[in-house]
Design an enzyme around this catalytic site. Sequence first.
Site, PDB file in Angstrom:
ATOM      1  N   ASN A  43      -5.831  47.041  47.258  1.00  0.00           N
ATOM      2  CA  ASN A  43      -6.710  45.886  47.419  1.00  0.00           C
ATOM      3  C   ASN A  43      -6.060  44.987  48.469  1.00  0.00           C
ATOM      4  O   ASN A  43      -5.164  44.205  48.167  1.00  0.00           O
ATOM      5  CB  ASN A  43      -6.819  45.191  46.053  1.00  0.00           C
ATOM      6  CG  ASN A  43      -7.863  44.111  46.030  1.00  0.00           C
ATOM      7  OD1 ASN A  43      -8.228  43.554  47.067  1.00  0.00           O
ATOM      8  ND2 ASN A  43      -8.337  43.786  44.848  1.00  0.00           N
TER       9      ASN A  43
ATOM     10  N   ARG B 261     -10.435  48.769  48.046  1.00  0.00           N
ATOM     11  CA  ARG B 261     -11.452  47.728  48.127  1.00  0.00           C
ATOM     12  C   ARG B 261     -11.697  47.480  49.616  1.00  0.00           C
ATOM     13  O   ARG B 261     -10.779  47.162  50.357  1.00  0.00           O
ATOM     14  CB  ARG B 261     -10.951  46.449  47.466  1.00  0.00           C
ATOM     15  CG  ARG B 261     -11.849  45.271  47.727  1.00  0.00           C
ATOM     16  CD  ARG B 261     -11.299  44.036  47.069  1.00  0.00           C
ATOM     17  NE  ARG B 261     -12.125  42.895  47.391  1.00  0.00           N
ATOM     18  CZ  ARG B 261     -11.646  41.745  47.839  1.00  0.00           C
ATOM     19  NH1 ARG B 261     -10.361  41.582  48.026  1.00  0.00           N
ATOM     20  NH2 ARG B 261     -12.461  40.752  48.096  1.00  0.00           N
TER      21      ARG B 261
ATOM     22  N   HIS C 281     -17.725  39.590  47.045  1.00  0.00           N
ATOM     23  CA  HIS C 281     -17.235  39.598  45.652  1.00  0.00           C
ATOM     24  C   HIS C 281     -18.068  40.550  44.790  1.00  0.00           C
ATOM     25  O   HIS C 281     -18.104  40.415  43.560  1.00  0.00           O
ATOM     26  CB  HIS C 281     -17.332  38.198  44.991  1.00  0.00           C
ATOM     27  CG  HIS C 281     -16.385  37.169  45.532  1.00  0.00           C
ATOM     28  ND1 HIS C 281     -16.712  35.838  45.623  1.00  0.00           N
ATOM     29  CD2 HIS C 281     -15.112  37.274  45.988  1.00  0.00           C
ATOM     30  CE1 HIS C 281     -15.695  35.160  46.115  1.00  0.00           C
ATOM     31  NE2 HIS C 281     -14.709  36.012  46.355  1.00  0.00           N
TER      32      HIS C 281
ATOM     33  N   ARG D 199     -12.864  26.268  51.813  1.00  0.00           N
ATOM     34  CA  ARG D 199     -14.052  26.575  52.632  1.00  0.00           C
ATOM     35  C   ARG D 199     -15.179  25.615  52.267  1.00  0.00           C
ATOM     36  O   ARG D 199     -15.349  25.253  51.106  1.00  0.00           O
ATOM     37  CB  ARG D 199     -14.519  28.010  52.375  1.00  0.00           C
ATOM     38  CG  ARG D 199     -13.732  29.039  53.125  1.00  0.00           C
ATOM     39  CD  ARG D 199     -14.172  30.443  52.730  1.00  0.00           C
ATOM     40  NE  ARG D 199     -13.162  31.095  51.926  1.00  0.00           N
ATOM     41  CZ  ARG D 199     -13.329  32.256  51.287  1.00  0.00           C
ATOM     42  NH1 ARG D 199     -14.478  32.888  51.358  1.00  0.00           N
ATOM     43  NH2 ARG D 199     -12.354  32.784  50.590  1.00  0.00           N
TER      44      ARG D 199
ATOM     45  N   GLU E 212     -11.115  43.809  39.134  1.00  0.00           N
ATOM     46  CA  GLU E 212     -11.586  44.534  40.315  1.00  0.00           C
ATOM     47  C   GLU E 212     -10.892  45.888  40.457  1.00  0.00           C
ATOM     48  O   GLU E 212     -11.520  46.881  40.820  1.00  0.00           O
ATOM     49  CB  GLU E 212     -11.339  43.691  41.572  1.00  0.00           C
ATOM     50  CG  GLU E 212     -12.307  42.529  41.689  1.00  0.00           C
ATOM     51  CD  GLU E 212     -11.981  41.595  42.839  1.00  0.00           C
ATOM     52  OE1 GLU E 212     -10.790  41.339  43.082  1.00  0.00           O
ATOM     53  OE2 GLU E 212     -12.913  41.120  43.488  1.00  0.00           O
TER      54      GLU E 212
END
Length: 414
Positions: free
Chosen positions: A7, A106, A195, A256, A399
């Site tokens: 990942n 990923r 995501h 962000r 994940e």
Amino acid sequence: MNILVLNAGSSSQKSCLYGLDDSFATPKASRLPAEPIPPLWEGSIDWTYPAGAATIKVKTAKGTGWQQTIHDRDQPKVLQQLLNTLWQGETQVIADPSAIAIVGHRVVHGGQRYRASTWITDEVKQAIADFAEFAPVHNPANFQGIVAIEQILGPSVPQVAVFDTAFHADIPPTAATYAIPYELYQQGIRKYGFHGISHQSVAERAAHCLGRDLADLRLITCHLGNGCSLAAIAHGRCVDTTMGFTPLAGLMMGARSGDIDPGILLHLLRHHGYTVDDLDRLLNQESGLKGVSGLSNDLRQIRAAIATGHERAQLAYDLYIYRLRTEISALLPALGGLDALVFTAGVGENSVEVRADVCAGLAFLGLRLDHDRNAQNLKDVSLATPDSTVDVLAIHTEEDWAIAQACWQLAHAS
Ligand code: ADP
């Protein structure tokens, strides 16, 4: 079957090895259980610390730990050092590299082409490199990880790409299209969403935890980490999401901005002498909780400052919550109602206050949070009162397990 999961992020590389045999698969089909099993080995590379070097950390299921700082930034070399700990030294968990059956990656951007996980071929590799145009930080890191694995484990090791965009690939055109000239949509300027691995896996686990069939549920999943996004999921399929063409859209995040009036960008370019790089830094690194508070992108520090009466920390927090409430509400028409609200990632899993404050603004839906259960930070059970019309859950995002599941399914399908 040993599955290695990689990942790769902008500043770190996480990795883990699952040791699986057929006893892990559910009797019905080629699916692994929703509940993750602990990995045999976990490793990470931090590319940011110390400056100019990389720090490798490893721990095994047996509790053995290992750490080293390498004064080298060469990804294949550092990755080789990390993976060596799988078959050498105190952290050894496999005899040699050939014990790794599949490597799952990923991959952040799969464009419109990849709607599901796929075996990595030369064509897939090229596509991942090409999509770097849309994900300039992540896709090159993903590509380099794939090439490094070919070098370290040999070109014949099967590799799988699991895309963060795939779960959102079928959102309807009304959700995916921006109201700008359609030719731009045809050139790939559309909502992709991100995501997706996390949203899909927590949705599946939410259904499992509620003892319901995912096909019968309308869910909003809230992935609240440094990056934040929502997904509206009807009957197991994503119908809309808040991130867009890039992971900058939608909710206010740690650093962000999320959505702002695009006219502000024109104004800054025309009248304040901003360059494109200035705007990039402003929106991706200097905005969100950090920009409004002037303090930090970390919610824990914002909460600590609020406790001392820091007004801009309070404003940043209030704005973060307000944006969550309004963006959740904006997704309701896409679902036609809501059965469960699911919180995940660093903030979603841990912040009692964020969950309580978001839910307080959704009482008009008949959503009632059980404050005692919420305060206990219970995972995988409903945090709503019995009379609430909407269930609320906090679920740890897994994940890596979802990537291992995708590898297992591909291996058992072929
Ligand atoms: P990433 O998006 O980088 O994977 P995480 O999912 O780990 O990030 O989330 C990181 C954020 O989670 C941190 O910036 C922090 O604000 C928040 N966080 C972690 N633990 C807590 C906590 N106990 N309470 C509130 N916020 C937390």
